[in-house]
Enzyme design. Structure first.
Site, short mmCIF file in Angstrom:
data_model
loop_
_atom_site.label_atom_id
_atom_site.label_comp_id
_atom_site.label_asym_id
_atom_site.label_seq_id
_atom_site.Cartn_x
_atom_site.Cartn_y
_atom_site.Cartn_z
N GLU A 54 34.45 40.77 42.69
CA GLU A 54 33.41 40.30 43.66
C GLU A 54 33.59 39.21 44.71
OE1 GLU A 54 30.43 39.01 40.88
OE2 GLU A 54 30.23 41.22 40.12
N GLU A 111 31.33 47.90 37.69
CA GLU A 111 30.41 46.85 36.71
C GLU A 111 29.12 46.99 36.92
OE1 GLU A 111 31.81 42.65 36.76
OE2 GLU A 111 29.69 42.04 36.34
#
Length: 796
Positions: A175, A257
């Site tokens: 991320e 995810e």
């Protein structure tokens, strides 16, 4: 893990008018095109969410692993994604690096190698995927996108190889976007070194696909496009999305995810996303965060995953509906199968009725259709017609009623289907997931968890049984890395040492290193530890450790005794809100470095006493925290050793007697609604009226728990049907001695208590922190709210 910490509300469907069912005709055509299915998986990492699993006793540890990985038993996962440890907190703790300092590689650190091996032993075909959330501070002079980091990842692949493991997929930085030149170098380096590992880019959002479209060299270095939470974050996941550039990339598209859902209430969102990810956005893999909630309950996200396992000393665990939502796909498919696009869609042409997708094997000898009716308000009739060389004959039907709290209603083999006139007919009930399949060998595991229990005191760990390089039993790193080493300073045996020499490249907010252990219900006790500083700095002992705030491990409820090499000491109170209060401070003879000293904290009600080497430094009165774990730490990233961590109990309080339980939030009392005496009478809050329906007799069970019996009813406070669903209203039942009627009554703060279910580990909570009379009292995970705190006013 991603995005912001928010409270997860139970997903309860709002009543709506029943919709007329429109029959859905499904043609399963073996000649139809569809993308290749890559699998369903889960993530161990993004916080040490598997940490406590390694400490579970047998046979419970193997049973949990079976529920996660064993084909035909539970989730039967097809992908295991693991964190590449970096000595830094990444949500629920830190995982150790295989290379704390440049060139000092140790391929046996941490538990991920063990976990990957266990997964492979149960399912040799499972795919392995590695991703870094952070990294040791020496890398790239503190810069992740560096040659050092590429070398670090390749050395990790070498460690995997030394364990007999092949890593199928590798990502960049969780991320944190991407660096195109870095990805190109990583891809080329792995190819040059002979690793067949595919690169996933960029474990962030779909922006990477736009960059790939504009840069062919970059596109050539990315094998799979993976985005996080493309079906929504902590949501019902009713729809999923991608971008035109991603769809046009020619690469597999993954929800690399997704999830962040409660192990139980997350079942419905996950089931929707597994189907709708492909229907809406052509995702060919879904990877749930996390795999398991094997973390202490004071940490954020402590009920998220497929299984919860927070008590290694008792062996207790809980298998949630999320497991069975996943099983409806994984037990009936394999990676490498293909989607059958025409045999997928929304029931009756409306996503409100539910969805379906179909998979077939490459040799066309098997196929499965997964259907969900989680938002439907009426039964949905469907028919199947099979063509294109696929087998027909008898079709097997499996179903899960995700509206039910009972494990008996999940992954049930229903009546088989036989054709009439070449067509199979099936009626789907609302709130269900179904799989129609030609395959066999499926099933739902039957292993049952033992009851929860308290970690008994006294507790002591000399660390001498911990293998050098390992992590001490029950000691969970929150930041930094605490590893077993041969003791220094002239002491024999094994000690625990803080190993990270510099602040790591962090994924979340930075903090000093510390690790915690023990039972959150410990209240009055003395905790002590021997410590030796190896360099200038400070060592810390923590007590009554409670809630940690979100992504900031520095923000934690705890008392801390800090001793510096220069002799300066402080007794501090930290908080999950980020404030640190000095309760006392002073100085002693400088301990310097290389010598051993003993730190101790004693808690007795509101009294907190600090001592060094048996000499009392201060005794203060502070009622902020009434119970909690213990821990060790350092101020700054310095080398320090610890030995002989011990906890001895103080005088045990016996709360047996009759009380009114007064909510700290509202001032109202725990009440049997309407003075009811029947089984199922709801429990609410109500202004104190002196009624016997507001009096509760606490009776000790002999192992630290209590039953709460209504004086007016003679009935026990109960979790209905042993349900694990957060938000379930508590009620009265005839006393039966089960764990659904046993409660931990634990000092919280300022003289108030929490009331925790032995069955579910959730707290008696005034729903929504309401102050209105008649508000429901429910079970809910601990969150530190005043609506979970009760004053015990003794009646007799």
């Amino acid at each position: 893990m991603a995005l912001l910490l928010v409270a997860a509300a139970p997903l309860v469907a709002k009543p709506t008018a029943a919709r007329a069912a429109i029959p859905t005709a499904i043609t399963v055509d073996g000649d139809a095109d569809g993308r290749v299915f890559d699998g369903v998986g889960a993530i161990s990492g993004g916080g040490g969410n598997s940490r406590l699993l390694a400490d579970y006793p047998e046979p419970q540890r193997s049973r949990i692993l079976d529920y996660l990985f064993k084909p035909g038993y539970g989730a039967a996962l097809q992908i295991l994604k693991v964190e590449i440890g970096g000595d830094t907190n990444s949500t629920d703790g830190a995982e150790p690096s295989h290379e704390h300092t440049r060139g000092a590689v140790d391929c046996d650190r941490g538990y991920e190698w063990w976990l990957m091996a266990q997964a492979k032993a149960r399912n040799p075909g499972i795919k392995l995927y590695g991703l870094a959330w952070g990294a040791p501070g020496w890398i790239g002079g503190g810069h992740f996108w560096s040659q050092d980091m590429i070398d670090y990842l390749v050395s990790w692949l070498g460690c995997a190889k030394s364990h007999g493991l092949t890593v199928d997929y590798l990502g960049g930085w969780n991320e944190r976007g991407y660096d195109k030149a870095w990805y190109e170098k990583l891809h080329a380096t792995m190819a040059a070194d002979g690793y067949p590992t595919k690169v996933v880019g960029a474990d962030s959002d779909w922006g990477v696909a736009d960059a790939m479209a504009a840069d062919p060299a970059f596109a050539g270095s990315v094998d799979v496009v993976g985005a996080h939470y493309p079906c929504g974050y902590m949501s019902a996941m009713t729809s999923c999305s991608t971008t035109p550039a991603a769809l046009a990339s020619g690469k597999p598209l993954w929800a690399s995810e997704n999830g962040s859902e409660d192990f139980d209430t997350g079942g419905a969102p996950i089931a929707r996303a597994l189907n709708r990810g492909y229907l809406d956005a052509k995702f060919t893999a879904f990877i749930n965060w996390p795999l398991v909630a094997a973390v202490y309950q004071n940490l954020p996200y402590n009920t998220m995953g497929l299984v919860t396992a927070s008590q290694p000393w008792s062996g207790a665990y809980r298998v949630g509906r999320s497991t069975w939502a996943v099983a409806h796909t994984t037990q009936f498919t394999r990676p490498g199968w293909s989607y059958v696009d025409p045999a997928g869609g929304y029931l009756g042409g409306s996503r409100a009725n539910g969805s379906y997708v179909t998979y077939r094997s490459p040799d066309r000898r098997a196929w499965s259709t997964v259907l969900e009716t989680l938002d439907a308000t009426a039964a949905q009739p469907v028919t199947f017609k099979v063509t294109g060389g696929l087998p027909g004959g008898t079709l097997h039907v499996w179903s899960s009623d995700l509206s039910s709290p009972s494990q008996r209603d999940y992954l049930v083999h229903s009546a088989d289907l036989t054709p009439g006139g070449g067509v199979y007919a099936l009626t789907l009930q609302p709130g269900h997931v179904y799989t129609v399949t030609t395959t066999t060998g499926q099933g739902a595991g039957t292993a049952v968890s033992p009851a929860r229990s308290r970690l008994a005191l006294p507790y002591r760990d000399s660390f001498d049984t911990t293998p050098v390089g390992g992590e001490a039993r029950y000691l969970a790193d929150m930041n930094g890395s605490f590893e077993a080493v041969p003791c220094g300073g002239g002491r024999h045996g094994t000690c625990v040492r803080q190993m990270a020499p510099t602040a790591p490249i962090a994924w979340d907010s930075p903090s000093d290193p510390y690790a915690t252990a023990g039972d959150l219900s410990w209240s009055d006790y003395t905790v002590s530890v021997d410590t030796m500083l190896e360099q200038a700095g400070s060592a810390e002992l923590l007590g009554r450790v409670g809630l940690q705030h979100g992504f900031d491990p520095a923000d934690i409820d705890a008392y801390r005794l800090v001793l510096g090499a220069d002799g300066g000491w402080s007794l501090l109170r930290g908080s999950a809100s980020g404030t640190v209060t000095t309760l006392a401070n002073g100085s002693v003879k400088a301990p310097g470095t290389g010598t051993w000293h003993t730190l101790a904290l004693t808690f007795a009600g509101g009294s907190v006493t600090a001592a060094v080497d048996g000499v009392r430094l201060a005794s203060v009165t502070d009622t902020a925290y009434g119970s909690g774990q213990v821990g060790i730490g350092t101020s700054g990233y310095v080398g320090a050793q610890f030995d002989n961590l011990g906890v001895t109990p103080g005088a045990a309080a016996d709360l047996s007697g009759t009380y009114r339980l007064v909510s700290r939030n509202s001032g109202q009392v725990l009440d049997a609604k309407g003075a009811g005496t029947a089984d199922g009478t709801p429990v609410i809050q109500w202004p104190d009226n002196g009624g016997a329906n507001q009096e509760w007799r606490l009776t000790a069970t002999g192992d630290g728990y209590y039953t709460l019996t209504g004086v007016g009813s003679g009935k026990a406070l109960d979790v209905p049907d042993h349900t694990t669903v957060a938000g379930t209203q508590l009620d009265l039942r005839t006393p039966d001695g089960t764990t659904a009627q046993q409660w931990l009554v634990v000092p919280a703060r300022d003289g108030y208590y929490t009331v925790e279910s032995r069955d579910t580990a959730e707290l008696a909570d005034v729903d929504g922190a309401a102050t209105t009379q008649g508000a429901s009292v429910i079970q809910w995970p601990a969150d530190g709210g005043t609506n979970q705190q009760w004053q015990l006013v003794k009646v007799s």
